[in-house]
Design a protein around this motif. Structure first.
Motif, PDB file in Angstrom:
ATOM      1  N   TYR A  76      85.143  51.704 -72.663  1.00 50.62           N
ATOM      2  CA  TYR A  76      83.882  52.240 -72.142  1.00 50.62           C
ATOM      3  C   TYR A  76      83.132  52.844 -73.449  1.00 50.62           C
ATOM      4  CZ  TYR A  76      86.006  52.066 -67.562  1.00 50.62           C
ATOM      5  OH  TYR A  76      86.709  51.472 -66.472  1.00 50.62           O
ATOM      6  N   PHE A  77      83.995  53.638 -74.421  1.00 48.18           N
ATOM      7  CA  PHE A  77      83.511  54.368 -75.473  1.00 48.18           C
ATOM      8  C   PHE A  77      82.542  53.171 -76.403  1.00 48.18           C
ATOM      9  CE2 PHE A  77      83.715  56.072 -79.758  1.00 48.18           C
ATOM     10  CZ  PHE A  77      83.494  57.340 -79.671  1.00 48.18           C
ATOM     11  N   ASP A  78      83.261  51.886 -76.640  1.00 48.26           N
ATOM     12  CA  ASP A  78      82.372  51.264 -77.445  1.00 48.26           C
ATOM     13  C   ASP A  78      81.191  50.460 -76.994  1.00 48.26           C
ATOM     14  OD1 ASP A  78      84.176  51.503 -79.764  1.00 48.26           O
ATOM     15  OD2 ASP A  78      85.685  49.931 -78.769  1.00 48.26           O
ATOM     16  N   ARG A  79      81.549  50.273 -75.588  1.00 51.65           N
ATOM     17  CA  ARG A  79      80.175  49.659 -74.690  1.00 51.65           C
ATOM     18  C   ARG A  79      79.176  50.403 -74.804  1.00 51.65           C
ATOM     19  NH1 ARG A  79      83.245  47.733 -69.609  1.00 51.65           N
ATOM     20  NH2 ARG A  79      80.969  47.384 -68.835  1.00 51.65           N
ATOM     21  N   PHE A  80      79.414  51.759 -74.401  1.00 55.89           N
ATOM     22  CA  PHE A  80      78.413  52.884 -74.321  1.00 55.89           C
ATOM     23  C   PHE A  80      77.663  53.020 -75.721  1.00 55.89           C
ATOM     24  CE2 PHE A  80      76.800  57.130 -74.947  1.00 55.89           C
ATOM     25  CZ  PHE A  80      76.065  57.102 -73.443  1.00 55.89           C
ATOM     26  N   LEU A  81      78.494  53.061 -76.858  1.00 61.09           N
ATOM     27  CA  LEU A  81      77.825  53.295 -78.139  1.00 61.09           C
ATOM     28  C   LEU A  81      76.842  51.959 -78.456  1.00 61.09           C
ATOM     29  CD1 LEU A  81      80.348  55.682 -79.968  1.00 61.09           C
ATOM     30  CD2 LEU A  81      78.253  56.093 -78.930  1.00 61.09           C
ATOM     31  N   VAL A  99      77.177  57.699 -68.547  1.00 65.87           N
ATOM     32  CA  VAL A  99      78.146  56.266 -69.020  1.00 65.87           C
ATOM     33  C   VAL A  99      77.991  55.154 -67.997  1.00 65.87           C
ATOM     34  CG1 VAL A  99      80.318  55.686 -69.276  1.00 65.87           C
ATOM     35  CG2 VAL A  99      79.547  57.847 -70.382  1.00 65.87           C
ATOM     36  N   LEU A 100      78.122  55.468 -66.617  1.00 67.28           N
ATOM     37  CA  LEU A 100      78.040  54.868 -65.459  1.00 67.28           C
ATOM     38  C   LEU A 100      76.622  53.852 -65.617  1.00 67.28           C
ATOM     39  CD1 LEU A 100      79.615  56.845 -62.767  1.00 67.28           C
ATOM     40  CD2 LEU A 100      80.498  54.686 -63.870  1.00 67.28           C
ATOM     41  N   ARG A 101      75.459  54.678 -65.832  1.00 69.47           N
ATOM     42  CA  ARG A 101      74.321  53.775 -65.823  1.00 69.47           C
ATOM     43  C   ARG A 101      74.297  52.805 -67.102  1.00 69.47           C
ATOM     44  NH1 ARG A 101      72.125  58.969 -64.296  1.00 69.47           N
ATOM     45  NH2 ARG A 101      71.647  59.274 -66.350  1.00 69.47           N
ATOM     46  N   VAL A 102      74.665  53.479 -68.026  1.00 63.28           N
ATOM     47  CA  VAL A 102      74.770  52.399 -69.433  1.00 63.28           C
ATOM     48  C   VAL A 102      75.584  51.238 -69.149  1.00 63.28           C
ATOM     49  CG1 VAL A 102      75.072  52.395 -71.755  1.00 63.28           C
ATOM     50  CG2 VAL A 102      74.098  54.424 -71.036  1.00 63.28           C
ATOM     51  N   LEU A 103      76.745  51.401 -68.631  1.00 64.21           N
ATOM     52  CA  LEU A 103      77.612  50.467 -68.235  1.00 64.21           C
ATOM     53  C   LEU A 103      77.158  49.473 -67.134  1.00 64.21           C
ATOM     54  CD1 LEU A 103      81.160  52.028 -69.257  1.00 64.21           C
ATOM     55  CD2 LEU A 103      79.431  50.822 -70.856  1.00 64.21           C
ATOM     56  N   ASP A 104      76.120  49.898 -66.449  1.00 61.87           N
ATOM     57  CA  ASP A 104      75.893  49.213 -65.213  1.00 61.87           C
ATOM     58  C   ASP A 104      76.860  49.353 -64.142  1.00 61.87           C
ATOM     59  OD1 ASP A 104      73.875  47.815 -63.422  1.00 61.87           O
ATOM     60  OD2 ASP A 104      74.531  45.958 -64.254  1.00 61.87           O
TER      61      ASP A 104
END
Length: 330
Positions: A106-111, A170-175
């Protein structure tokens, strides 16, 4: 007055006959068992499907690594500190290995998709707490409170409402895609390929899990797919056993469609190099410098010394000999 289990849950049931749920089972109901009889072709088909879709949950390594070199982006050391903190909290609460992996994922996908207003300090820590909280909610049966989650040397303590706001971001960014394909999805299958008898399957999967977690801080592994990482770690674990010391990447390539020998070899070498670099080294033993007297100086000292100095000479020799004895004993 006793209340039956069926009466307690009767309002939660659909229109079907509730008696069938609380009965001992019927002939028309399949027997529930934890040991599912799944044929190997079905498992291989499932693994092939995971390999086909695993890239959807990865960050493009080349683009992501460019962000590390950007002045506005996070650097590798800051990411390593965040991952190290996640691993410490994982050990503190006994979380599943997948919880730690998902947190970092999650950390990497968000950044990769979103830039924080400040790429170090408290924003990065807030992101780390939010990612770990989300992963724990996905995988763990018991999740600590948001305040209790901030342990193991957390530099900043955030109010729960601020963490919850970050979780929503984070949830919005990761869809809202929190389920991810990880190397752990393949370990059991690959271990079975090496050891069909299952004798060493537990060791292989356990050792491979340790290797995955020990390398999760290294950004270099972002280049490899989860299936490739799983195959390389199983090879490392297998090579620790004399029975499977001859298993190579060429064997691993045949385990399932979608695996590539060159990638497995490259990932395997990187793991060995990382393990070597992280191996603690013994500090060199430094002996105290001792004054060495030559025979000429000793002769000159004997000829020019007085009776008082000659009487002290044995004491000096004893002191020097004692010093050498202590050093040798050490």
């Amino acid at each position: 007055m006793s209340v039956s289990c069926s009466d307690c849950f009767s309002d939660l049931l659909c229109g079907e006959d509730s008696n069938i749920i609380f009965s001992n089972g019927g002939e028309d109901l399949p027997e529930c068992s934890s040991d599912l009889d799944i044929s190997m072709p079905d498992v291989e088909e499932s693994i092939a499907g995971l390999i086909e879709n695993e890239s959807d949950f990865m960050v493009p390594c080349s683009d992501y690594m460019e962000k590390f070199h950007s002045a506005q982006s996070i650097d590798a050391s800051t990411r390593a500190d965040s991952v190290a903190w996640i691993l410490k909290v994982k050990r503190y609460y006994g979380f599943q290995p997948l919880t730690a992996y998902l947190s970092v994922n999650y950390f990497d996908r968000f950044l990769y998709s979103h830039q924080l207003p400040k790429m170090n300090g408290w924003p990065v820590q807030l992101l780390s707490v939010a990612c770990l909280s989300l992963a724990a909610k996905v995988e763990e049966p018991l999740v600590p409170s948001l305040l209790d989650l901030q342990v193991e040397g957390a530099k900043f303590i955030f109010e729960p409402r601020n963490i919850q706001r970050m979780e929503l971001l984070v949830l919005r960014v990761l869809d809202w895609r929190l389920q991810s394909i990880s190397p752990f999805s393949f370990l059991s299958f690959f271990a079975q390929k090496i050891d069909p008898t299952g004798t060493y399957k537990g060791f292989l999967t356990s050792r491979a899990t340790e290797i995955i977690l020990s390398n999760i801080q290294e950004t270099s592994f972002l280049e490899y797919r989860p299936s490739c990482i799983a195959a390389a770690t199983i090879l490392c674990a297998a090579n620790d056993l004399p029975h499977f010391s001859l298993v190579t990447a060429q064997h691993a390539e045949s385990w399932c469609d979608g695996l590539h020998k060159d990638k497995i070899i490259s990932c395997h070498r990187l793991m060995l190099q990382t393990e070597f670099n992280n191996r603690p080294r013994k500090q060199p033993k430094v002996l105290p410098q001792l004054r060495v007297m030559t025979r000429a100086s000793i002769t000159w000292s004997d000829s020019s010394s007085s009776s008082s100095s000659s009487s002290s000479s044995p004491y000096k020799r004893r002191k020097l000999n004692n010093r050498l004895w202590v050093d040798n004993d050490k």
